[in-house]
Design a protein around this motif. Structure first.
Motif, mmCIF file in Angstrom:
data_model
loop_
_atom_site.group_PDB
_atom_site.id
_atom_site.type_symbol
_atom_site.label_atom_id
_atom_site.label_comp_id
_atom_site.label_asym_id
_atom_site.label_seq_id
_atom_site.Cartn_x
_atom_site.Cartn_y
_atom_site.Cartn_z
ATOM 1 N N GLN A 12 -9.583 4.236 -8.907
ATOM 2 C CA GLN A 12 -8.448 5.128 -7.986
ATOM 3 C C GLN A 12 -7.121 5.051 -8.118
ATOM 4 O O GLN A 12 -6.667 4.307 -7.491
ATOM 5 C CB GLN A 12 -8.833 4.120 -6.522
ATOM 6 N N ARG A 15 -4.540 5.511 -5.445
ATOM 7 C CA ARG A 15 -4.431 4.079 -3.997
ATOM 8 C C ARG A 15 -3.430 3.274 -4.861
ATOM 9 O O ARG A 15 -2.937 2.376 -4.879
ATOM 10 C CB ARG A 15 -5.845 3.342 -4.039
ATOM 11 N N TYR A 16 -3.213 2.843 -6.574
ATOM 12 C CA TYR A 16 -2.622 2.583 -7.363
ATOM 13 C C TYR A 16 -1.041 2.750 -7.020
ATOM 14 O O TYR A 16 0.188 2.343 -6.858
ATOM 15 C CB TYR A 16 -3.161 2.283 -8.664
ATOM 16 N N ASP A 18 -0.422 4.545 -5.055
ATOM 17 C CA ASP A 18 0.513 4.906 -3.165
ATOM 18 C C ASP A 18 1.325 3.096 -3.000
ATOM 19 O O ASP A 18 1.965 2.732 -3.824
ATOM 20 C CB ASP A 18 -0.231 4.912 -2.490
ATOM 21 N N LEU A 181 -7.618 -4.753 -4.224
ATOM 22 C CA LEU A 181 -8.567 -2.666 -4.472
ATOM 23 C C LEU A 181 -8.799 -3.467 -5.259
ATOM 24 O O LEU A 181 -10.642 -2.873 -5.944
ATOM 25 C CB LEU A 181 -7.650 -2.199 -4.371
#
Ligand SMILES: [Fe+2]
Ligand SMILES: [Fe+2]
Length: 257
Positions: A12, A15-16, A18, A181
């Motif tokens: 993902q 998301r990292y 971000d 995550l």
């Protein structure tokens, strides 16, 4: 247990990215962004040596976590997840510097507690290679640091320490989000048996550490019972965090490889 060397789970990237952007925007300076003109202010019932001994453990924990993150770097290919790890190294180094400055104002850094030293050493030699070490530090050690910070904030209502802790806690929340995550993804590659072993090892590590701390505590009676209650409350806290990344008897085993 098979040892997954590569911490490859990075499915993902947005998301990292971000989290890395938030980390970049959230960088601060231990020298310039804390008001060092204020001296430490301790309540009457806490001596300088007691405060020094307790806060020094946060300092040693920051150093150990930053060292552990450096050992993981080789397992992270270039990309946003690696950037998160690099920002975490910068964060932990800055946290250690902030606590060091505070401790110097309290007349110096005290030695690492022997139980903490033992637990940190054991945490870096767990099953599942770097993945196990990452779970131990990101979930148990970092979770414990937040619990200690929280308790210290109540015991030591020092405005300078509160200012440091507030900034540190903001960074730690990002580390927790990164760990959650990353580990949730990476643990999917472990077999159900390997996850079970990893969970058992973490629980055993926690139990041995707390038993040693309670049995060798110089306190007796009520103080020892309070210490035991505080420590045993920690496991249910960590258990909930482990469940969220897919570890533990009541975690989502359906995702096992
Ligand atoms: Fe930290
Ligand atoms: Fe951290």
């Amino acid at each position: 247990m098979t040892e997954p060397r590569g911490l490859q789970a990075q499915g993902q990237p947005a998301r990292y990215a971000d989290l890395a952007a938030k980390a970049r925007a959230g960088q601060w300076s231990a020298a310039d962004d804390i008001d060092w003109r204020r001296p430490p202010r301790l309540p009457l019932w806490v001596t300088g040596d007691q405060a020094r001994a307790a806060i020094s453990q946060l300092y040693h924990g920051e150093i150990a976590t930053s060292r552990m993150c450096r050992t993981l770097l080789d397992d992270f290919p270039p990309g946003p997840a690696r950037q998160c790890l690099e920002f975490q190294i910068a964060d932990e180094t800055r946290h250690a510097e902030a606590y060091e400055r505070y401790l110097v104002a309290l007349s110096g850094i005290a030695a690492m507690d022997q139980h903490l030293a033992w637990a940190l050493e054991a945490a870096s030699r767990g099953p599942a290679g770097p993945l196990g070490t990452m779970v131990a530090f990101h979930v148990v050690v970092e979770g414990e640091v937040l619990r200690v910070q929280d308790s210290l904030a109540r015991l030591l209502p020092c405005p300078l320490l509160r200012q440091i802790n507030r900034r540190v806690a903001r960074d730690e929340a990002r580390h927790v989000a990164f760990g959650r995550l990353y580990l949730t993804e990476a643990l999917v590659d472990l077999s159900a048996e390997a996850r079970c072993q990893l969970y058992g090892w973490l629980h055993g590590l926690w139990r041995r550490t707390t038993e040693r701390a309670v049995s060798e505590s110089v306190s007796s009676g009520t103080a020892r019972r309070l210490l035991r209650a505080w420590l045993s409350g920690g496991w249910s806290h960590h258990q909930a965090a482990l469940r969220q990344i897919g570890l533990g008897p009541d975690a989502d085993w359906g995702r096992a490889a």
